[in-house]
Design a protein around this motif. Structure first.
Motif, PDB file in Angstrom:
ATOM      1  N   GLU A  93       0.825  -1.204   0.000  1.00  0.00           N
ATOM      2  CA  GLU A  93       0.000   0.000   0.000  1.00  0.00           C
ATOM      3  C   GLU A  93       0.858   1.254   0.000  1.00  0.00           C
ATOM      4  O   GLU A  93       0.601   2.223   0.686  1.00  0.00           O
ATOM      5  CB  GLU A  93      -0.938  -0.008   1.215  1.00  0.00           C
ATOM      6  N   ARG A 114     -12.099  -5.025   6.633  1.00  0.00           N
ATOM      7  CA  ARG A 114     -13.198  -5.089   5.665  1.00  0.00           C
ATOM      8  C   ARG A 114     -14.476  -4.486   6.216  1.00  0.00           C
ATOM      9  O   ARG A 114     -15.355  -4.090   5.450  1.00  0.00           O
ATOM     10  CB  ARG A 114     -13.431  -6.526   5.227  1.00  0.00           C
ATOM     11  N   ALA A 147     -12.571   0.160  -1.762  1.00  0.00           N
ATOM     12  CA  ALA A 147     -12.096  -0.738  -2.818  1.00  0.00           C
ATOM     13  C   ALA A 147     -10.938  -1.590  -2.320  1.00  0.00           C
ATOM     14  O   ALA A 147     -10.880  -2.799  -2.572  1.00  0.00           O
ATOM     15  CB  ALA A 147     -11.671   0.072  -4.041  1.00  0.00           C
ATOM     16  N   ASN A 148     -10.022  -0.969  -1.592  1.00  0.00           N
ATOM     17  CA  ASN A 148      -8.881  -1.691  -1.060  1.00  0.00           C
ATOM     18  C   ASN A 148      -9.309  -2.783  -0.080  1.00  0.00           C
ATOM     19  O   ASN A 148      -8.700  -3.849  -0.018  1.00  0.00           O
ATOM     20  CB  ASN A 148      -7.924  -0.713  -0.375  1.00  0.00           C
ATOM     21  N   VAL A 204     -11.789  -4.683  -0.254  1.00  0.00           N
ATOM     22  CA  VAL A 204     -12.263  -5.887  -0.945  1.00  0.00           C
ATOM     23  C   VAL A 204     -11.258  -6.361  -1.992  1.00  0.00           C
ATOM     24  O   VAL A 204     -11.595  -7.120  -2.896  1.00  0.00           O
ATOM     25  CB  VAL A 204     -13.643  -5.648  -1.596  1.00  0.00           C
ATOM     26  N   GLY A 205     -10.011  -5.891  -1.865  1.00  0.00           N
ATOM     27  CA  GLY A 205      -8.934  -6.402  -2.702  1.00  0.00           C
ATOM     28  C   GLY A 205      -8.687  -5.677  -4.004  1.00  0.00           C
ATOM     29  O   GLY A 205      -7.966  -6.177  -4.862  1.00  0.00           O
ATOM     30  N   LYS A 206      -9.276  -4.495  -4.187  1.00  0.00           N
ATOM     31  CA  LYS A 206      -9.084  -3.718  -5.409  1.00  0.00           C
ATOM     32  C   LYS A 206      -8.262  -2.470  -5.107  1.00  0.00           C
ATOM     33  O   LYS A 206      -8.651  -1.651  -4.290  1.00  0.00           O
ATOM     34  CB  LYS A 206     -10.438  -3.298  -6.008  1.00  0.00           C
ATOM     35  N   ARG A 207      -7.111  -2.353  -5.744  1.00  0.00           N
ATOM     36  CA  ARG A 207      -6.234  -1.184  -5.538  1.00  0.00           C
ATOM     37  C   ARG A 207      -6.508  -0.168  -6.637  1.00  0.00           C
ATOM     38  O   ARG A 207      -6.129  -0.366  -7.792  1.00  0.00           O
ATOM     39  CB  ARG A 207      -4.774  -1.625  -5.549  1.00  0.00           C
ATOM     40  N   ILE A 208      -7.212   0.913  -6.294  1.00  0.00           N
ATOM     41  CA  ILE A 208      -7.539   1.952  -7.262  1.00  0.00           C
ATOM     42  C   ILE A 208      -6.835   3.237  -6.850  1.00  0.00           C
ATOM     43  O   ILE A 208      -7.044   3.719  -5.737  1.00  0.00           O
ATOM     44  CB  ILE A 208      -9.061   2.193  -7.344  1.00  0.00           C
TER      45      ILE A 208
END
Length: 473
Positions: free
Chosen positions: A15, A116, A334-335, A337-341
């Motif tokens: 991160e 989460r 997003a992070n 739930v496993g999404k790096r935006i």
């Protein structure tokens, strides 16, 4: 802004903020001491952030109207002192926690909600800030419409003129770009805007009072107003600003010490917002409209242009902050739930959505209900954060890295949901005695419930104190 990324206990660095390349603004990491801002930065950002039309509107509600409601000037002053005083305390408590940890709201929420579990409160905050952004875009379109009218006569949708839509789209793009630039843009735009806005506001309201025959006439007329209780007035003040209180975490993480936090708090809730409440009260009495900008745009072309500039500057500083914080909430969700935006695309996409909503009437048609419902429900999310930091697990904020926390911590989720439900119940179906603010009551209940449930679940694995080697010592 370069920095050394904070590593998790395992030594990995999934991160990294990467601020220089993608304007991440420490979305998923603590702000290091080397990147903290000055006291002046806190002052100007909060002084400008505090200038939002709801401050004027609340002042006008305290004044009431010829048809009823309101309170005398002395009662309004006392109500403002109590209401803003509560906001000072809450904002400082949350701001101090942000300053000590360097965490934004989403990172701090992980300790009480879990890695989460933060999706629920962050989703609500993202909706709220997007709604505010869209509404402020519409407010800017409205002032251009009021000042210059419709040149083409074309109505795009219902009563929305083509000019309204065009100006809303243009300024929505400007606000989006400013938010994309980050905390530096907030500071640079706020620094000249804040004093200009306050000085012009005072001068204009003095002109309005003079036109009304002097402040003595304002006091005399105010003495005839009755029907609004102190409890109702405090509820109005709290409801108008409690969102800003919680969002303050995302600004105060850049503060260097507690004194700087108090300077920022004071700039908003001791200086700007009380002043706006008083100006709104006085403007409502003297002209029948709490928003003195409306008086300016009907008082000659010089005041019209000055009013438009003043309105745009005031809303610019506020709307940047709304979108800036929105990206932090969406990115964190997003992070989780496993999404790096990256932050940049989030700002741009949210800005486009908010601009389109604003240009096509969100403010006119949906703002009041949207803000009231979400306002009643989301305020308690600060309860578990305050309870955790100051009572339940203060040590963990020093010893645990946010990446190492358990997925869900049920005391935070449960206490927030209880508070959210009660906030809506108190707001719509079961008003509290003495008109006690529904949101504040729900927050207090969530705070207490979180402590009780945390003690009851203390032996569960996810409730155990987490220690990360990289943060110990």
């Amino acid at each position: 802004m370069g920095s050394t990324p904070v590593e998790s206990e395992s030594g990995s660095n999934p991160e990294s903020p990467e601020n220089d390349e993608s304007h991440e603004e420490y979305m998923l990491a603590a702000v290091p001491k080397t990147e903290r801002r000055s006291w002046w930065s806190m002052f100007v950002i909060w002084a400008a952030f505090g200038y939002v039309p709801t401050g004027l509107i609340v002042g006008g509600q305290l004044a009431g109207s010829d048809d009823g409601g309101g309170m005398p000037f002395s009662g309004a002053v006392g109500t403002i002192v109590v209401g803003q005083g509560i906001l000072v305390v809450l904002t400082f408590l949350l701001g101090f926690a942000a300053m000590k940890t360097g965490f934004n709201l989403s990172l701090m929420s992980r300790y009480s909600y879990g890695n989460r579990g933060i999706v629920l409160p962050m989703f609500i905050m993202a909706l709220l800030t997007l709604g505010w952004f869209a509404s402020i875009v519409g407010m800017v379109g409205d002032i251009f419409d009021a000042a210059f009218g419709s040149w083409t006569g074309v109505m795009v949708f219902d009563n929305l003129s083509l000019e309204f839509v065009i100006f809303s789209l243009i300024w929505g793009a400007v606000f989006t770009y400013s938010a994309w630039k980050g905390i530096v843009a907030l500071e640079r735009i706020s620094a000249p805007a804040a004093p200009f806005i306050l000085v012009v506001a005072i001068i204009v309201v003095l002109m309005m009072v003079n036109e009304f025959g002097g402040f003595g006439n304002v006091l005399s007329e105010g003495a005839t107003r009755a029907g609004t209780s102190v409890g109702t007035g405090v509820t109005l003040i709290m409801g108008a600003w409690i969102a800003g209180v919680i969002m303050g975490v995302d600004i105060f993480r850049y503060a260097k010490n507690a004194a700087h936090v108090f300077i920022g708090v004071g700039a908003c809730f001791i200086l700007t917002n009380p002043l706006l409440n008083l100006i709104g009260y006085t403007a409502q009495i003297s002209s029948g409209d709490a928003n003195f900008i409306a008086w300016m745009v009907t008082s000659g072309w010089v005041l019209t242009i000055l009013g438009v500039v003043l309105w745009v500057l005031a809303l610019w500083t506020t709307n940047m902050t709304e979108l800036y914080c929105n990206a932090l909430y969406v990115g964190a969700s997003a992070n989780a739930v496993g999404k790096r935006i990256p932050r940049g695309p989030i700002v741009i996409i949210a800005g486009i959505i908010g601009t389109i909503l604003g240009a096509f009437g969100f403010y006119s048609y949906f703002f009041a209900d949207f803000i009231t419902i979400l306002g009643a429900a989301f305020v308690p999310l600060a309860g578990p954060i305050l309870a955790d930091f100051y009572v339940v697990r203060r040590r963990e904020y020093d010893e645990a890295h946010p990446n190492d926390l358990p997925p869900v911590r049920w005391p935070g989720i449960i206490s927030f949901l209880i508070g959210a439900v009660l906030g809506i119940v108190f707001q719509y179906w079961m008003p509290l005695p003495l008109d006690f603010p529904a949101g504040l009551a729900a927050l207090i209940i969530a705070f207490i419930v979180h402590i009780v449930i945390s003690k009851g679940m203390a032996n569960r694995p996810e409730q155990e104190l987490v220690q990360s080697a990289a943060r110990v010592g």
